[in-house]
Motif scaffolding. Structure first.
Motif, PDB file in Angstrom:
ATOM      1  N   UNK A 322       0.824  -1.211   0.000  1.00  0.00           N
ATOM      2  CA  UNK A 322       0.000   0.000   0.000  1.00  0.00           C
ATOM      3  C   UNK A 322       0.858   1.260   0.000  1.00  0.00           C
ATOM      4  N   UNK A 323       0.268   2.343  -0.459  1.00  0.00           N
ATOM      5  CA  UNK A 323       0.955   3.632  -0.349  1.00  0.00           C
ATOM      6  C   UNK A 323      -0.088   4.723  -0.148  1.00  0.00           C
ATOM      7  N   UNK A 324       0.370   5.860   0.362  1.00  0.00           N
ATOM      8  CA  UNK A 324      -0.519   6.981   0.678  1.00  0.00           C
ATOM      9  C   UNK A 324      -0.103   8.215  -0.090  1.00  0.00           C
ATOM     10  N   UNK A 325      -1.103   8.999  -0.476  1.00  0.00           N
ATOM     11  CA  UNK A 325      -0.876  10.286  -1.127  1.00  0.00           C
ATOM     12  C   UNK A 325      -1.570  11.358  -0.304  1.00  0.00           C
ATOM     13  N   UNK A 326      -0.833  12.409   0.009  1.00  0.00           N
ATOM     14  CA  UNK A 326      -1.377  13.513   0.787  1.00  0.00           C
ATOM     15  C   UNK A 326      -1.244  14.814   0.012  1.00  0.00           C
ATOM     16  N   UNK A 327      -2.260  15.653   0.138  1.00  0.00           N
ATOM     17  CA  UNK A 327      -2.181  17.024  -0.363  1.00  0.00           C
ATOM     18  C   UNK A 327      -2.317  17.939   0.849  1.00  0.00           C
ATOM     19  N   UNK A 415      -4.590  18.757   5.720  1.00  0.00           N
ATOM     20  CA  UNK A 415      -4.091  17.666   4.885  1.00  0.00           C
ATOM     21  C   UNK A 415      -5.241  16.750   4.478  1.00  0.00           C
ATOM     22  N   UNK A 416      -5.281  16.457   3.173  1.00  0.00           N
ATOM     23  CA  UNK A 416      -6.193  15.441   2.666  1.00  0.00           C
ATOM     24  C   UNK A 416      -5.392  14.211   2.275  1.00  0.00           C
ATOM     25  N   UNK A 417      -5.909  13.024   2.627  1.00  0.00           N
ATOM     26  CA  UNK A 417      -5.166  11.782   2.428  1.00  0.00           C
ATOM     27  C   UNK A 417      -6.003  10.807   1.606  1.00  0.00           C
ATOM     28  N   UNK A 418      -5.355  10.176   0.624  1.00  0.00           N
ATOM     29  CA  UNK A 418      -5.967   9.084  -0.128  1.00  0.00           C
ATOM     30  C   UNK A 418      -5.018   7.894  -0.082  1.00  0.00           C
ATOM     31  N   UNK A 419      -5.577   6.701  -0.015  1.00  0.00           N
ATOM     32  CA  UNK A 419      -4.779   5.484   0.101  1.00  0.00           C
ATOM     33  C   UNK A 419      -4.999   4.587  -1.106  1.00  0.00           C
ATOM     34  N   UNK A 420      -3.944   3.866  -1.463  1.00  0.00           N
ATOM     35  CA  UNK A 420      -4.043   2.820  -2.468  1.00  0.00           C
ATOM     36  C   UNK A 420      -3.521   1.543  -1.829  1.00  0.00           C
ATOM     37  N   UNK A 421      -4.339   0.489  -1.881  1.00  0.00           N
ATOM     38  CA  UNK A 421      -3.970  -0.739  -1.190  1.00  0.00           C
ATOM     39  C   UNK A 421      -2.859  -1.489  -1.903  1.00  0.00           C
ATOM     40  N   UNK A 422      -2.602  -1.183  -3.179  1.00  0.00           N
ATOM     41  CA  UNK A 422      -1.524  -1.838  -3.906  1.00  0.00           C
ATOM     42  C   UNK A 422      -1.731  -3.330  -4.060  1.00  0.00           C
ATOM     43  N   UNK A 423      -2.968  -3.735  -4.394  1.00  0.00           N
ATOM     44  CA  UNK A 423      -3.239  -5.164  -4.538  1.00  0.00           C
ATOM     45  C   UNK A 423      -2.520  -5.722  -5.753  1.00  0.00           C
ATOM     46  N   UNK A 424      -1.704  -6.732  -5.551  1.00  0.00           N
ATOM     47  CA  UNK A 424      -0.919  -7.310  -6.639  1.00  0.00           C
ATOM     48  C   UNK A 424      -1.770  -8.233  -7.489  1.00  0.00           C
ATOM     49  N   UNK A 425      -1.516  -8.199  -8.786  1.00  0.00           N
ATOM     50  CA  UNK A 425      -2.107  -9.171  -9.694  1.00  0.00           C
ATOM     51  C   UNK A 425      -3.566  -8.949 -10.016  1.00  0.00           C
ATOM     52  N   UNK A 440      -7.346  15.486  -3.043  1.00  0.00           N
ATOM     53  CA  UNK A 440      -7.724  16.896  -3.135  1.00  0.00           C
ATOM     54  C   UNK A 440      -9.109  17.122  -2.526  1.00  0.00           C
ATOM     55  N   UNK A 441     -10.050  16.212  -2.799  1.00  0.00           N
ATOM     56  CA  UNK A 441     -11.386  16.356  -2.208  1.00  0.00           C
ATOM     57  C   UNK A 441     -11.317  16.207  -0.688  1.00  0.00           C
ATOM     58  N   UNK A 442     -10.448  15.307  -0.226  1.00  0.00           N
ATOM     59  CA  UNK A 442     -10.282  15.169   1.220  1.00  0.00           C
ATOM     60  C   UNK A 442      -9.722  16.450   1.828  1.00  0.00           C
ATOM     61  N   UNK A 443      -8.832  17.125   1.099  1.00  0.00           N
ATOM     62  CA  UNK A 443      -8.297  18.403   1.584  1.00  0.00           C
ATOM     63  C   UNK A 443      -9.419  19.427   1.742  1.00  0.00           C
ATOM     64  N   UNK A 444     -10.320  19.487   0.758  1.00  0.00           N
ATOM     65  CA  UNK A 444     -11.460  20.408   0.886  1.00  0.00           C
ATOM     66  C   UNK A 444     -12.274  20.079   2.123  1.00  0.00           C
ATOM     67  N   UNK A 445     -12.406  18.771   2.415  1.00  0.00           N
ATOM     68  CA  UNK A 445     -13.115  18.387   3.625  1.00  0.00           C
ATOM     69  C   UNK A 445     -12.418  18.871   4.880  1.00  0.00           C
ATOM     70  N   UNK A 446     -11.073  18.811   4.897  1.00  0.00           N
ATOM     71  CA  UNK A 446     -10.322  19.300   6.056  1.00  0.00           C
ATOM     72  C   UNK A 446     -10.494  20.801   6.206  1.00  0.00           C
ATOM     73  N   UNK A 447     -10.514  21.528   5.088  1.00  0.00           N
ATOM     74  CA  UNK A 447     -10.724  22.983   5.152  1.00  0.00           C
ATOM     75  C   UNK A 447     -12.127  23.290   5.690  1.00  0.00           C
ATOM     76  N   UNK A 456      -9.425  11.940   5.596  1.00  0.00           N
ATOM     77  CA  UNK A 456      -9.173  10.851   4.666  1.00  0.00           C
ATOM     78  C   UNK A 456     -10.240  10.823   3.589  1.00  0.00           C
ATOM     79  N   UNK A 457      -9.822  10.434   2.394  1.00  0.00           N
ATOM     80  CA  UNK A 457     -10.782  10.278   1.317  1.00  0.00           C
ATOM     81  C   UNK A 457     -11.808   9.218   1.704  1.00  0.00           C
ATOM     82  N   UNK A 458     -13.076   9.480   1.390  1.00  0.00           N
ATOM     83  CA  UNK A 458     -14.121   8.571   1.804  1.00  0.00           C
ATOM     84  C   UNK A 458     -14.097   7.264   1.037  1.00  0.00           C
ATOM     85  N   UNK A 459     -13.699   7.303  -0.269  1.00  0.00           N
ATOM     86  CA  UNK A 459     -13.626   6.080  -1.056  1.00  0.00           C
ATOM     87  C   UNK A 459     -12.183   5.634  -1.139  1.00  0.00           C
TER      88      UNK A 459
END
Length: 462
Positions: A322-327, A415-425, A440-447, A456-459
Protein backbone atom coordinates in the motif's frame (compact mmCIF):
# COMPACT_ATOMS: atom_id res chain seq x y z
CA UNK A 1 25.50 11.88 -46.69
CA UNK A 2 27.83 11.17 -43.73
CA UNK A 3 28.90 14.80 -43.39
CA UNK A 4 30.28 17.79 -45.25
CA UNK A 5 34.04 17.96 -45.72
CA UNK A 6 35.94 20.93 -47.10
CA UNK A 7 39.10 19.95 -49.00
CA UNK A 8 41.71 22.71 -49.17
CA UNK A 9 44.65 22.08 -51.50
CA UNK A 10 46.40 24.10 -54.19
CA UNK A 11 47.06 21.03 -56.33
CA UNK A 12 44.06 20.03 -58.42
CA UNK A 13 45.15 16.39 -58.65
CA UNK A 14 45.25 16.09 -54.85
CA UNK A 15 41.75 17.52 -54.57
CA UNK A 16 40.37 15.19 -57.21
CA UNK A 17 41.86 12.07 -55.61
CA UNK A 18 40.55 13.02 -52.17
CA UNK A 19 37.13 13.93 -53.52
CA UNK A 20 36.79 10.54 -55.22
CA UNK A 21 37.72 8.71 -52.01
CA UNK A 22 35.43 10.79 -49.80
CA UNK A 23 32.50 10.69 -52.21
CA UNK A 24 32.81 6.90 -52.29
CA UNK A 25 32.44 6.97 -48.50
CA UNK A 26 29.26 9.07 -48.90
CA UNK A 27 30.69 12.39 -47.78
CA UNK A 28 29.55 15.65 -49.31
CA UNK A 29 32.65 17.48 -50.55
CA UNK A 30 33.50 21.13 -51.21
CA UNK A 31 36.84 22.34 -52.55
CA UNK A 32 39.08 25.37 -51.97
CA UNK A 33 42.55 26.21 -53.29
CA UNK A 34 43.79 28.58 -50.55
CA UNK A 35 43.27 29.56 -46.94
CA UNK A 36 41.39 32.71 -47.92
CA UNK A 37 39.06 30.77 -50.19
CA UNK A 38 38.56 28.17 -47.46
CA UNK A 39 37.38 30.80 -44.97
CA UNK A 40 34.96 32.28 -47.50
CA UNK A 41 33.61 28.89 -48.52
CA UNK A 42 33.24 27.77 -44.89
CA UNK A 43 30.96 30.73 -44.23
CA UNK A 44 28.69 29.45 -47.00
CA UNK A 45 28.83 25.67 -46.56
CA UNK A 46 29.37 25.21 -42.79
CA UNK A 47 31.57 22.10 -43.18
CA UNK A 48 31.68 19.37 -40.54
CA UNK A 49 35.42 18.91 -41.11
CA UNK A 50 38.29 20.59 -42.97
CA UNK A 51 40.97 18.51 -44.67
CA UNK A 52 43.78 20.82 -45.78
CA UNK A 53 47.18 20.57 -47.35
CA UNK A 54 49.93 22.04 -45.20
CA UNK A 55 51.49 23.92 -48.12
CA UNK A 56 49.09 26.51 -49.59
CA UNK A 57 49.92 29.64 -51.59
CA UNK A 58 48.86 31.98 -48.76
CA UNK A 59 49.59 29.91 -45.62
CA UNK A 60 51.59 26.93 -44.44
CA UNK A 61 51.29 24.54 -41.50
CA UNK A 62 50.65 26.32 -38.20
CA UNK A 63 49.99 29.62 -39.98
CA UNK A 64 47.17 27.98 -41.90
CA UNK A 65 45.71 26.53 -38.70
CA UNK A 66 45.82 29.94 -36.98
CA UNK A 67 44.12 31.57 -39.95
CA UNK A 68 41.34 28.98 -40.05
CA UNK A 69 40.81 28.93 -36.27
CA UNK A 70 40.51 32.73 -36.26
CA UNK A 71 37.36 32.34 -38.37
CA UNK A 72 34.30 31.78 -36.08
CA UNK A 73 32.92 29.35 -38.65
CA UNK A 74 35.93 27.08 -38.07
CA UNK A 75 36.82 27.72 -34.43
CA UNK A 76 35.68 24.26 -33.27
CA UNK A 77 35.42 22.43 -36.59
CA UNK A 78 37.71 19.37 -36.83
CA UNK A 79 40.80 20.24 -38.86
CA UNK A 80 43.25 17.73 -40.34
CA UNK A 81 46.44 18.79 -42.12
CA UNK A 82 48.26 16.74 -44.75
CA UNK A 83 52.05 17.08 -44.89
CA UNK A 84 54.05 16.14 -47.95
CA UNK A 85 57.13 15.22 -45.87
CA UNK A 86 57.85 14.00 -42.35
CA UNK A 87 58.66 17.09 -40.30
CA UNK A 88 58.26 16.70 -36.54
CA UNK A 89 58.72 20.36 -35.57
CA UNK A 90 56.06 21.39 -38.11
CA UNK A 91 53.72 18.68 -36.87
CA UNK A 92 54.09 19.84 -33.27
CA UNK A 93 53.56 23.48 -34.26
CA UNK A 94 50.38 22.63 -36.18
CA UNK A 95 49.01 20.58 -33.29
CA UNK A 96 49.79 23.36 -30.81
CA UNK A 97 48.02 25.81 -33.09
CA UNK A 98 44.85 23.71 -32.93
CA UNK A 99 45.01 21.09 -35.67
CA UNK A 100 43.27 17.88 -34.65
CA UNK A 101 45.75 15.75 -36.53
CA UNK A 102 48.57 15.94 -39.06
CA UNK A 103 48.80 13.09 -41.56
CA UNK A 104 52.04 12.55 -43.43
CA UNK A 105 51.97 11.40 -47.03
CA UNK A 106 51.74 8.76 -48.16
CA UNK A 107 48.91 7.68 -45.84
CA UNK A 108 46.56 4.80 -46.34
CA UNK A 109 42.93 5.45 -47.22
CA UNK A 110 41.89 3.18 -44.33
CA UNK A 111 43.63 5.43 -41.78
CA UNK A 112 42.30 8.63 -43.36
CA UNK A 113 38.69 7.46 -43.28
CA UNK A 114 39.00 6.10 -39.74
CA UNK A 115 40.43 9.41 -38.55
CA UNK A 116 37.61 11.33 -40.24
CA UNK A 117 35.00 9.05 -38.69
CA UNK A 118 36.55 9.54 -35.26
CA UNK A 119 36.62 13.33 -35.53
CA UNK A 120 33.11 13.58 -36.98
CA UNK A 121 31.80 11.32 -34.23
CA UNK A 122 33.25 13.69 -31.66
CA UNK A 123 32.06 16.79 -33.54
CA UNK A 124 28.45 15.63 -33.73
CA UNK A 125 28.59 14.52 -30.11
CA UNK A 126 29.74 18.01 -29.16
CA UNK A 127 26.81 19.49 -31.08
CA UNK A 128 24.42 17.27 -29.11
CA UNK A 129 25.96 18.37 -25.80
CA UNK A 130 25.66 22.04 -26.75
CA UNK A 131 22.05 21.52 -27.76
CA UNK A 132 21.07 19.83 -24.49
CA UNK A 133 23.09 22.30 -22.43
CA UNK A 134 21.26 25.20 -24.05
CA UNK A 135 24.46 26.72 -25.47
CA UNK A 136 24.15 25.61 -29.07
CA UNK A 137 24.92 28.21 -31.69
CA UNK A 138 24.34 28.08 -35.45
CA UNK A 139 26.09 25.02 -36.86
CA UNK A 140 29.71 25.77 -37.58
CA UNK A 141 29.95 28.46 -34.87
CA UNK A 142 30.20 26.28 -31.78
CA UNK A 143 32.21 27.36 -28.76
CA UNK A 144 35.92 26.65 -29.24
CA UNK A 145 37.78 24.65 -26.60
CA UNK A 146 39.65 26.79 -24.04
CA UNK A 147 43.32 27.44 -24.89
CA UNK A 148 44.70 25.75 -21.75
CA UNK A 149 43.90 22.48 -20.02
CA UNK A 150 44.00 22.10 -16.26
CA UNK A 151 46.40 19.37 -15.09
CA UNK A 152 44.82 15.95 -15.14
CA UNK A 153 45.31 12.40 -13.90
CA UNK A 154 46.61 10.32 -16.77
CA UNK A 155 46.89 6.54 -16.64
CA UNK A 156 49.45 4.96 -18.97
CA UNK A 157 48.16 1.43 -19.56
CA UNK A 158 49.65 -1.47 -21.49
CA UNK A 159 49.34 -5.25 -21.60
CA UNK A 160 52.79 -5.33 -19.96
CA UNK A 161 53.20 -3.07 -16.92
CA UNK A 162 56.91 -2.57 -17.74
CA UNK A 163 56.00 -1.00 -21.09
CA UNK A 164 53.56 1.30 -19.30
CA UNK A 165 56.25 2.39 -16.83
CA UNK A 166 58.69 3.06 -19.65
CA UNK A 167 56.26 5.34 -21.49
CA UNK A 168 55.33 7.08 -18.25
CA UNK A 169 59.00 7.87 -17.63
CA UNK A 170 59.23 9.53 -21.04
CA UNK A 171 56.09 11.62 -20.46
CA UNK A 172 56.73 12.62 -16.86
CA UNK A 173 59.21 15.31 -17.91
CA UNK A 174 57.02 16.88 -20.60
CA UNK A 175 53.90 18.21 -18.88
CA UNK A 176 51.98 19.24 -15.80
CA UNK A 177 49.85 16.11 -15.59
CA UNK A 178 50.13 13.35 -13.01
CA UNK A 179 50.97 10.01 -14.63
CA UNK A 180 50.34 6.48 -13.34
CA UNK A 181 51.49 3.27 -15.03
CA UNK A 182 49.19 0.24 -15.01
CA UNK A 183 49.25 -3.21 -16.52
CA UNK A 184 46.08 -4.89 -17.77
CA UNK A 185 45.06 -6.40 -14.43
CA UNK A 186 45.95 -3.24 -12.50
CA UNK A 187 43.85 -1.17 -14.92
CA UNK A 188 40.74 -3.25 -14.28
CA UNK A 189 41.18 -3.03 -10.50
CA UNK A 190 41.86 0.72 -10.65
CA UNK A 191 38.77 1.64 -12.66
CA UNK A 192 36.55 -0.72 -10.66
CA UNK A 193 37.62 0.48 -7.24
CA UNK A 194 37.31 4.25 -7.41
CA UNK A 195 37.35 7.39 -9.52
CA UNK A 196 38.73 6.79 -13.00
CA UNK A 197 41.66 8.86 -14.33
CA UNK A 198 40.88 11.82 -16.58
CA UNK A 199 42.58 10.26 -19.58
CA UNK A 200 44.11 6.95 -20.64
CA UNK A 201 47.20 6.44 -22.78
CA UNK A 202 47.09 2.98 -24.30
CA UNK A 203 50.53 1.72 -25.22
CA UNK A 204 50.11 -0.74 -28.11
CA UNK A 205 53.08 -3.09 -28.54
CA UNK A 206 53.34 -4.67 -32.02
CA UNK A 207 53.85 -8.12 -30.51
CA UNK A 208 50.65 -8.01 -28.44
CA UNK A 209 48.25 -5.66 -30.19
CA UNK A 210 45.27 -7.96 -29.58
CA UNK A 211 45.67 -7.57 -25.81
CA UNK A 212 45.77 -3.80 -26.24
CA UNK A 213 42.59 -3.94 -28.34
CA UNK A 214 40.87 -5.92 -25.58
CA UNK A 215 41.95 -3.29 -23.05
CA UNK A 216 40.44 -0.58 -25.26
CA UNK A 217 37.20 -2.53 -25.53
CA UNK A 218 37.16 -2.88 -21.75
CA UNK A 219 37.62 0.86 -21.24
CA UNK A 220 34.83 1.66 -23.68
CA UNK A 221 32.43 -0.86 -22.11
CA UNK A 222 32.73 0.26 -18.48
CA UNK A 223 30.48 3.12 -17.26
CA UNK A 224 33.36 4.61 -15.21
CA UNK A 225 35.58 5.02 -18.28
CA UNK A 226 33.38 5.15 -21.38
CA UNK A 227 33.60 8.96 -21.50
CA UNK A 228 37.29 9.18 -20.68
CA UNK A 229 39.55 10.04 -23.63
CA UNK A 230 41.85 7.26 -24.81
CA UNK A 231 45.01 8.09 -26.77
CA UNK A 232 46.57 5.05 -28.43
CA UNK A 233 50.36 5.11 -28.80
CA UNK A 234 51.85 2.70 -31.31
CA UNK A 235 55.49 1.67 -31.20
CA UNK A 236 55.55 1.43 -34.98
CA UNK A 237 53.88 3.39 -37.81
CA UNK A 238 51.21 0.70 -38.34
CA UNK A 239 48.45 2.61 -40.13
CA UNK A 240 46.06 -0.33 -40.37
CA UNK A 241 46.27 -0.95 -36.61
CA UNK A 242 45.82 2.77 -35.91
CA UNK A 243 42.68 2.78 -38.06
CA UNK A 244 41.33 -0.21 -36.16
CA UNK A 245 41.98 1.47 -32.81
CA UNK A 246 40.19 4.65 -33.91
CA UNK A 247 37.17 2.72 -35.13
CA UNK A 248 37.03 0.79 -31.84
CA UNK A 249 36.74 4.03 -29.87
CA UNK A 250 40.20 5.53 -29.35
CA UNK A 251 40.01 9.33 -29.44
CA UNK A 252 43.47 9.75 -30.95
CA UNK A 253 46.28 7.57 -32.27
CA UNK A 254 49.95 8.52 -32.34
CA UNK A 255 52.02 6.40 -34.71
CA UNK A 256 55.55 5.42 -33.71
CA UNK A 257 58.29 6.03 -33.13
CA UNK A 258 57.09 7.83 -30.00
CA UNK A 259 57.65 11.58 -29.82
CA UNK A 260 57.03 12.58 -26.15
CA UNK A 261 56.72 16.28 -26.97
CA UNK A 262 54.11 15.70 -29.65
CA UNK A 263 52.28 13.25 -27.42
CA UNK A 264 52.13 15.85 -24.64
CA UNK A 265 50.45 18.29 -27.06
CA UNK A 266 47.91 15.65 -28.03
CA UNK A 267 47.18 14.93 -24.36
CA UNK A 268 46.54 18.60 -23.63
CA UNK A 269 44.10 18.79 -26.53
CA UNK A 270 42.18 15.76 -25.28
CA UNK A 271 42.10 17.10 -21.71
CA UNK A 272 40.76 20.45 -22.94
CA UNK A 273 38.04 18.62 -24.82
CA UNK A 274 37.12 16.49 -21.81
CA UNK A 275 37.04 19.43 -19.42
CA UNK A 276 34.81 21.41 -21.76
CA UNK A 277 32.44 18.46 -22.18
CA UNK A 278 32.36 17.93 -18.41
CA UNK A 279 31.25 21.54 -17.98
CA UNK A 280 28.52 21.06 -20.58
CA UNK A 281 27.29 17.88 -18.88
CA UNK A 282 27.24 19.70 -15.53
CA UNK A 283 25.17 22.42 -17.17
CA UNK A 284 22.77 19.81 -18.53
CA UNK A 285 22.39 18.32 -15.05
CA UNK A 286 21.76 21.79 -13.62
CA UNK A 287 19.07 22.39 -16.23
CA UNK A 288 17.46 19.04 -15.48
CA UNK A 289 17.45 19.77 -11.76
CA UNK A 290 16.02 23.23 -12.40
CA UNK A 291 13.27 21.76 -14.57
CA UNK A 292 12.27 19.37 -11.77
CA UNK A 293 12.74 21.72 -8.79
CA UNK A 294 10.69 24.53 -7.30
CA UNK A 295 13.06 27.54 -7.28
CA UNK A 296 11.65 29.02 -4.04
CA UNK A 297 11.62 26.05 -1.68
CA UNK A 298 14.09 23.73 -3.39
CA UNK A 299 11.51 20.94 -3.31
CA UNK A 300 10.54 18.89 -6.34
CA UNK A 301 7.80 20.35 -8.53
CA UNK A 302 4.77 18.85 -10.27
CA UNK A 303 6.86 17.86 -13.31
CA UNK A 304 8.86 15.49 -11.13
CA UNK A 305 6.09 14.47 -8.75
CA UNK A 306 3.57 13.06 -11.24
CA UNK A 307 5.99 10.63 -12.95
CA UNK A 308 7.21 9.61 -9.48
CA UNK A 309 3.61 8.78 -8.50
CA UNK A 310 3.16 6.76 -11.69
CA UNK A 311 6.25 4.69 -10.89
CA UNK A 312 5.22 4.31 -7.24
CA UNK A 313 1.73 3.14 -8.18
CA UNK A 314 3.08 0.61 -10.68
CA UNK A 315 5.67 -0.78 -8.25
CA UNK A 316 3.16 -0.94 -5.39
CA UNK A 317 0.68 -2.85 -7.55
CA UNK A 318 3.37 -5.32 -8.64
CA UNK A 319 4.58 -5.92 -5.08
CA UNK A 320 1.22 -5.69 -3.34
CA UNK A 321 2.30 -2.86 -1.05
CA UNK A 322 0.00 0.00 0.00
CA UNK A 323 0.96 3.63 -0.35
CA UNK A 324 -0.52 6.98 0.68
CA UNK A 325 -0.88 10.29 -1.13
CA UNK A 326 -1.38 13.51 0.79
CA UNK A 327 -2.18 17.02 -0.36
CA UNK A 328 -1.25 19.62 2.26
CA UNK A 329 -2.26 23.28 2.11
CA UNK A 330 -1.32 26.22 4.34
CA UNK A 331 -4.33 27.68 6.14
CA UNK A 332 -5.22 31.36 5.63
CA UNK A 333 -2.05 31.93 3.62
CA UNK A 334 -3.55 34.93 1.82
CA UNK A 335 -3.76 36.70 5.17
CA UNK A 336 -0.03 36.16 5.69
CA UNK A 337 0.73 37.87 2.38
CA UNK A 338 -1.79 40.67 2.96
CA UNK A 339 -0.62 41.37 6.52
CA UNK A 340 3.14 40.82 6.32
CA UNK A 341 3.94 41.08 2.61
CA UNK A 342 4.90 38.59 -0.05
CA UNK A 343 8.52 38.35 1.15
CA UNK A 344 7.22 37.12 4.49
CA UNK A 345 4.91 34.72 2.67
CA UNK A 346 7.88 33.30 0.78
CA UNK A 347 9.78 32.86 4.03
CA UNK A 348 6.82 31.01 5.54
CA UNK A 349 6.61 28.67 2.55
CA UNK A 350 10.31 27.89 2.77
CA UNK A 351 10.17 27.22 6.49
CA UNK A 352 7.12 24.97 6.20
CA UNK A 353 8.87 23.07 3.40
CA UNK A 354 11.87 22.54 5.70
CA UNK A 355 9.65 21.32 8.57
CA UNK A 356 7.81 18.86 6.35
CA UNK A 357 10.99 17.56 4.72
CA UNK A 358 12.70 17.04 8.08
CA UNK A 359 9.82 14.87 9.30
CA UNK A 360 9.49 12.51 6.35
CA UNK A 361 11.45 9.37 5.50
CA UNK A 362 14.20 9.35 2.91
CA UNK A 363 12.02 7.39 0.45
CA UNK A 364 9.03 9.70 0.80
CA UNK A 365 8.29 12.37 -1.77
CA UNK A 366 7.63 16.01 -0.94
CA UNK A 367 6.83 18.42 -3.75
CA UNK A 368 5.40 21.90 -4.07
CA UNK A 369 2.59 21.66 -6.63
CA UNK A 370 0.89 25.03 -6.22
CA UNK A 371 1.17 28.39 -4.50
CA UNK A 372 0.83 27.09 -0.94
CA UNK A 373 0.05 23.48 -1.75
CA UNK A 374 2.33 20.49 -1.18
CA UNK A 375 2.14 16.91 -2.38
CA UNK A 376 3.41 14.09 -0.15
CA UNK A 377 3.73 10.48 -1.27
CA UNK A 378 4.48 7.73 1.26
CA UNK A 379 5.58 4.37 -0.21
CA UNK A 380 4.77 1.15 1.66
CA UNK A 381 2.40 2.96 4.04
CA UNK A 382 -0.88 1.49 5.37
CA UNK A 383 -3.76 3.58 6.75
CA UNK A 384 -2.66 3.72 10.38
CA UNK A 385 0.88 4.85 9.56
CA UNK A 386 -0.46 7.43 7.12
CA UNK A 387 -2.80 8.76 9.81
CA UNK A 388 0.05 9.06 12.31
CA UNK A 389 2.33 10.77 9.78
CA UNK A 390 -0.30 13.31 8.72
CA UNK A 391 -1.19 14.13 12.32
CA UNK A 392 2.49 14.57 13.19
CA UNK A 393 3.05 16.95 10.28
CA UNK A 394 0.06 19.07 11.31
CA UNK A 395 1.28 19.20 14.90
CA UNK A 396 4.89 20.09 14.01
CA UNK A 397 3.87 22.99 11.76
CA UNK A 398 1.35 24.26 14.34
CA UNK A 399 3.93 24.18 17.14
CA UNK A 400 6.58 26.11 15.22
CA UNK A 401 5.53 29.74 14.72
CA UNK A 402 7.71 31.32 12.05
CA UNK A 403 9.66 34.48 12.82
CA UNK A 404 9.98 36.95 9.95
CA UNK A 405 11.41 40.46 10.45
CA UNK A 406 10.66 40.37 14.19
CA UNK A 407 7.11 39.09 13.76
CA UNK A 408 5.98 35.64 14.94
CA UNK A 409 3.57 34.28 12.37
CA UNK A 410 1.44 31.32 13.49
CA UNK A 411 0.99 28.79 10.70
CA UNK A 412 -1.17 25.70 10.36
CA UNK A 413 -1.80 23.23 7.55
CA UNK A 414 -4.69 21.07 6.46
CA UNK A 415 -4.09 17.67 4.89
CA UNK A 416 -6.19 15.44 2.67
CA UNK A 417 -5.17 11.78 2.43
CA UNK A 418 -5.97 9.08 -0.13
CA UNK A 419 -4.78 5.48 0.10
CA UNK A 420 -4.04 2.82 -2.47
CA UNK A 421 -3.97 -0.74 -1.19
CA UNK A 422 -1.52 -1.84 -3.91
CA UNK A 423 -3.24 -5.16 -4.54
CA UNK A 424 -0.92 -7.31 -6.64
CA UNK A 425 -2.11 -9.17 -9.69
CA UNK A 426 -5.55 -7.56 -10.04
CA UNK A 427 -4.77 -6.50 -13.63
CA UNK A 428 -5.94 -2.91 -13.08
CA UNK A 429 -3.80 0.02 -14.13
CA UNK A 430 -2.99 2.35 -11.23
CA UNK A 431 -5.20 5.46 -11.37
CA UNK A 432 -2.80 8.14 -10.16
CA UNK A 433 -4.96 11.08 -11.24
CA UNK A 434 -7.97 9.56 -9.53
CA UNK A 435 -5.95 9.11 -6.36
CA UNK A 436 -4.84 12.76 -6.48
CA UNK A 437 -8.40 13.91 -7.01
CA UNK A 438 -9.53 11.94 -3.97
CA UNK A 439 -6.75 13.46 -1.84
CA UNK A 440 -7.72 16.90 -3.14
CA UNK A 441 -11.39 16.36 -2.21
CA UNK A 442 -10.28 15.17 1.22
CA UNK A 443 -8.30 18.40 1.58
CA UNK A 444 -11.46 20.41 0.89
CA UNK A 445 -13.12 18.39 3.63
CA UNK A 446 -10.32 19.30 6.06
CA UNK A 447 -10.72 22.98 5.15
CA UNK A 448 -14.50 22.78 5.62
CA UNK A 449 -14.04 20.99 8.92
CA UNK A 450 -12.19 23.91 10.50
CA UNK A 451 -8.65 23.60 9.08
CA UNK A 452 -5.50 22.47 10.95
CA UNK A 453 -6.71 18.91 10.62
CA UNK A 454 -6.46 15.71 8.58
CA UNK A 455 -9.26 14.19 6.47
CA UNK A 456 -9.17 10.85 4.67
CA UNK A 457 -10.78 10.28 1.32
CA UNK A 458 -14.12 8.57 1.80
CA UNK A 459 -13.63 6.08 -1.06
CA UNK A 460 -10.48 4.06 -0.54
CA UNK A 461 -9.20 0.70 -1.59
CA UNK A 462 -7.49 0.32 1.78
Amino acid sequence: MSGKILIVDAVATNRIVLKVKLAAAYYEVAEATSGAEARALAAQTRPDLVLAGADLPDAQGADLVHALRADPALAATPLVLMQAHADRPSRRAALRAGADDVLEKPFEEQLLLARLRCLLRRHHGDDDLHLHAGTVQPHGFAEAPPPFAAPGRVAVVAPDARAARGLRAQLAETGRNHFDALGAGEMIRAVSGGAAPDLFILAVPPADSESALRMLAELRARPQTRRRPVVAVLDEPDQALAARLLDMGADDAALGPTDPEELAVRLDAQLRQKQRNDRLRDRIQDRLRAAMTDPLTGLYNRRHALPFLDRLATTSAQEGRPFAVMVADLDHFKQVNDTHGHAAGDAVLCRVAQLLQANLRGDDLLARIGGEEFLIALPDTPRQRARQTAARLCRIVRQAPIEVAGARIPVTISIGVALDAGRAGNGASPDVHGLLNRADRALYGAKAGGRNTVTFATRSAA
